[in-house]
Design an enzyme around this catalytic site. Structure first.
Site, mmCIF file in Angstrom:
data_model
loop_
_atom_site.group_PDB
_atom_site.id
_atom_site.type_symbol
_atom_site.label_atom_id
_atom_site.label_comp_id
_atom_site.label_asym_id
_atom_site.label_seq_id
_atom_site.Cartn_x
_atom_site.Cartn_y
_atom_site.Cartn_z
ATOM 1 N N GLU A 37 -3.287 6.444 -5.162
ATOM 2 C CA GLU A 37 -2.636 5.178 -4.798
ATOM 3 C C GLU A 37 -2.053 4.497 -6.023
ATOM 4 O O GLU A 37 -2.697 4.452 -7.079
ATOM 5 C CB GLU A 37 -3.675 4.271 -4.134
ATOM 6 C CG GLU A 37 -3.145 3.451 -2.996
ATOM 7 C CD GLU A 37 -2.672 4.281 -1.803
ATOM 8 O OE1 GLU A 37 -1.459 4.572 -1.728
ATOM 9 O OE2 GLU A 37 -3.507 4.645 -0.968
ATOM 10 N N THR A 39 0.257 5.537 -7.764
ATOM 11 C CA THR A 39 0.571 6.552 -8.777
ATOM 12 C C THR A 39 2.017 7.031 -8.638
ATOM 13 O O THR A 39 2.582 7.534 -9.594
ATOM 14 C CB THR A 39 -0.354 7.778 -8.612
ATOM 15 O OG1 THR A 39 -0.361 8.130 -7.224
ATOM 16 C CG2 THR A 39 -1.759 7.480 -9.065
ATOM 17 N N ASP A 40 2.617 6.871 -7.445
ATOM 18 C CA ASP A 40 3.933 7.526 -7.219
ATOM 19 C C ASP A 40 5.011 7.005 -8.168
ATOM 20 O O ASP A 40 5.746 7.781 -8.773
ATOM 21 C CB ASP A 40 4.367 7.480 -5.735
ATOM 22 C CG ASP A 40 4.593 6.105 -5.151
ATOM 23 O OD1 ASP A 40 4.213 5.107 -5.795
ATOM 24 O OD2 ASP A 40 5.163 6.026 -4.034
ATOM 25 N N SER A 71 16.150 -3.114 19.341
ATOM 26 C CA SER A 71 14.792 -2.594 19.173
ATOM 27 C C SER A 71 13.931 -3.086 20.317
ATOM 28 O O SER A 71 14.111 -4.214 20.793
ATOM 29 C CB SER A 71 14.232 -3.089 17.840
ATOM 30 O OG SER A 71 12.824 -3.002 17.849
ATOM 31 N N ALA A 126 1.098 -2.971 8.399
ATOM 32 C CA ALA A 126 -0.277 -2.494 8.278
ATOM 33 C C ALA A 126 -0.415 -1.501 7.133
ATOM 34 O O ALA A 126 -1.478 -0.951 6.898
ATOM 35 C CB ALA A 126 -0.732 -1.860 9.585
ATOM 36 N N SER A 130 5.663 1.777 8.457
ATOM 37 C CA SER A 130 6.619 1.573 9.548
ATOM 38 C C SER A 130 8.041 1.475 8.977
ATOM 39 O O SER A 130 8.995 1.929 9.606
ATOM 40 C CB SER A 130 6.261 0.341 10.372
ATOM 41 O OG SER A 130 6.137 -0.788 9.552
ATOM 42 N N GLU A 163 15.395 1.125 0.810
ATOM 43 C CA GLU A 163 14.266 0.182 0.678
ATOM 44 C C GLU A 163 14.363 -0.582 -0.653
ATOM 45 O O GLU A 163 14.160 -1.792 -0.702
ATOM 46 C CB GLU A 163 12.964 0.981 0.777
ATOM 47 C CG GLU A 163 11.710 0.169 0.612
ATOM 48 C CD GLU A 163 11.038 -0.199 1.926
ATOM 49 O OE1 GLU A 163 11.232 0.528 2.922
ATOM 50 O OE2 GLU A 163 10.328 -1.216 1.949
ATOM 51 N N ASP A 175 6.145 7.222 0.554
ATOM 52 C CA ASP A 175 6.186 6.961 1.998
ATOM 53 C C ASP A 175 7.321 7.717 2.676
ATOM 54 O O ASP A 175 7.129 8.384 3.700
ATOM 55 C CB ASP A 175 6.341 5.462 2.265
ATOM 56 C CG ASP A 175 5.217 4.658 1.652
ATOM 57 O OD1 ASP A 175 4.224 5.272 1.228
ATOM 58 O OD2 ASP A 175 5.332 3.427 1.585
ATOM 59 N N TYR A 225 3.364 -6.294 -5.533
ATOM 60 C CA TYR A 225 3.657 -4.870 -5.754
ATOM 61 C C TYR A 225 4.617 -4.723 -6.930
ATOM 62 O O TYR A 225 4.383 -3.952 -7.866
ATOM 63 C CB TYR A 225 4.275 -4.281 -4.477
ATOM 64 C CG TYR A 225 4.562 -2.802 -4.551
ATOM 65 C CD1 TYR A 225 3.623 -1.876 -4.133
ATOM 66 C CD2 TYR A 225 5.772 -2.340 -5.045
ATOM 67 C CE1 TYR A 225 3.891 -0.514 -4.200
ATOM 68 C CE2 TYR A 225 6.050 -0.989 -5.123
ATOM 69 C CZ TYR A 225 5.104 -0.079 -4.687
ATOM 70 O OH TYR A 225 5.374 1.267 -4.756
HETATM 71 C C1 GLA Z 1 3.511 1.468 -0.873
HETATM 72 C C2 GLA Z 1 4.772 2.067 -1.499
HETATM 73 C C3 GLA Z 1 4.530 3.478 -2.002
HETATM 74 C C4 GLA Z 1 3.279 3.540 -2.902
HETATM 75 C C5 GLA Z 1 2.093 2.825 -2.250
HETATM 76 C C6 GLA Z 1 0.913 2.706 -3.175
HETATM 77 O O1 GLA Z 1 3.172 2.168 0.282
HETATM 78 O O2 GLA Z 1 5.833 2.092 -0.558
HETATM 79 O O3 GLA Z 1 5.664 3.954 -2.698
HETATM 80 O O4 GLA Z 1 3.554 3.014 -4.170
HETATM 81 O O5 GLA Z 1 2.439 1.526 -1.802
HETATM 82 O O6 GLA Z 1 0.391 3.945 -3.466
#
Ligand code: GLA
Length: 389
Positions: A37, A39-40, A71, A126, A130, A163, A175, A225
């Site tokens: 988590e 880490t990406d 929608s 969540a 999504s 995004e 994601d 974030y």
């Molecule tokens: C969100 C981001 C991902 C990733 C996670 C944390 O989901 O969209 O790219 O950074 O948080 O691992």
């Protein structure tokens, strides 16, 4: 409610009429990350899998150069003109699909006139992706309806750019990657630096995967974030004065002493420590799973959460209550937050015979301590984004 193709088409005709021309149906799942988590965006390892719930899109080309978006989840049907570039509408759900259409336009692939009806059964906000699910269902549809033949990795990057640039959330690639490349009953071991990936069968034996939703509104998630991302960039800057690195994942646990030496800011140091130790845990968990050593996998999930709680500080009272109370219950092999954090969901591995009691007891304790009601899901692991009809 699971998306049903006939139901979706019926709703589509109710909205847009003209039953003579059949629409096409696409689908993209949500995802859960098992370990790895935050880490990406640091060039590290992740280990997500696609879920068996997601977003469906019924789409049809029309002559008129306009894009009609609707929608079943959100109010506010929208019509925009086909254009060579698009602008975001503050706070609108349409930014996810239109951001994707905008990225295609940047590549010189113009959208045809379109009628689009979305329906998703991933709980919003969540942390089960999504957003990426809507982006990828749109990307797969655009790719097919314009006969563009972009490969899946390109669609992933289009989703991520939509995004980052259109929605304004500076996410990494996990994601969009997971929802595009998901494979039934497998998790994906992805190196986010090289984008080399490998599927790993998710053999849990008698154990079950349980996702628990805190149902906490994730108000500040995006800004927090983005703040974590800049803290990691700061760490790279500090370290680079001593040793040239381009991301934190170039360091291993053997380099941890470097952090004390190079980073004067204690908070930034902890952020870096999380990333480096999380990469080690992720690789350890993946090789444990290969050996069917689920105990070790679960222990590393627990350690991952502890690090996200103390070093990375992205958990909060709701996630911590679920995790630390959950760990006290019988049959729990491992439990941790999943996704960005600050709210959203936990993912747990629980012995099948204890799953019912886990959900009941944890639900009660959680409500007692937070006043919120948790939701529990027993997901299946599904395939990635594709045309379904
Ligand atoms: C969100 C981001 C991902 C990733 C996670 C944390 O989901 O969209 O790219 O950074 O948080 O691992």
């Amino acid at each position: 409610m699971k998306a049903d193709i006939n139901f979706m088409k019926e709703e589509f005709f109710r909205k847009f009429g003209d039953r003579a021309k059949d629409p096409v149906v696409f689908y993209s799942p949500g995802r859960v990350n098992l370990i790895g988590e935050h880490t990406d965006y640091n060039g590290g390892y992740v280990f997500p899998c696609a879920l068996d719930f997601g977003t469906s899109l019924v789409a049809r080309k029309i002559e008129k150069p306009e894009i009609r978006l609707a929608s079943l989840n959100f109010p506010g049907d929208t019509v925009i003109s086909v254009s060579s570039s698009y602008t975001a509408i503050q706070g609108s759900w349409t930014n996810y699909p239109v951001g994707v259409i905008n990225e295609f336009a940047k590549k010189g692939i113009s959208a045809p006139g379109l009628e689009l009806l979305f329906y998703g059964d991933i709980p919003n906000g969540a942390g089960l992706s999504s957003s990426a699910s809507i982006e990828l269902v749109m990307a797969v549809a655009m790719n097919e309806l314009t006969a563009s033949r972009l490969d899946t990795m390109e669609l992933v990057k289009i989703g991520q750019r939509a995004e980052n640039l259109f929605v304004g959330m500076n996410c990494g690639i996990m994601d969009q990657f997971a929802v595009a490349f998901g494979r039934k009953d497998h998790a994906i071991n992805l190196n986010c630096d090289t984008l080399v990936y490998k599927y790993a069968p998710l053999r849990l034996g008698t154990r079950r995967l349980i996702i628990t939703n805190t149902n906490k509104r994730r108000g500040l998630t995006d800004s927090k974030y983005n703040e974590r991302r800049s803290e990691c960039e700061k760490a790279v800057e500090y370290i680079s004065a001593h040793r040239r690195i381009s991301n934190l994942s170039e360091l291993t646990v053997n380099d941890l002493s470097l952090l004390d030496k190079c980073i004067p800011d204690e908070v930034v140091r902890r952020r870096a420590r999380h990333v480096i130790t999380e990469n080690a845990r992720t690789l350890g968990a993946i090789s444990a799973l290969e050996k069917d050593d689920i105990e070790t996998f679960g222990r590393l999930m627990n350690e991952s959460h502890d690090s996200l709680c103390t070093d990375y500080e992205v958990t909060g009272v709701e996630l911590d209550t679920l995790v630390y109370e959950g760990r006290r219950l019988p049959g729990v092999t491992g439990t941790r937050m999943t996704g960005a954090g600050f709210g959203g969901c936990t993912v747990s591995i629980v012995e099948g015979e204890h799953a019912g009691a886990f959900m009941e007891k944890l639900g009660a304790v959680y409500t007692g301590k937070t006043g919120l009601k948790a939701d529990f899901y027993l997901p299946g692991i599904g395939d990635g984004a594709r045309r379904i009809d």
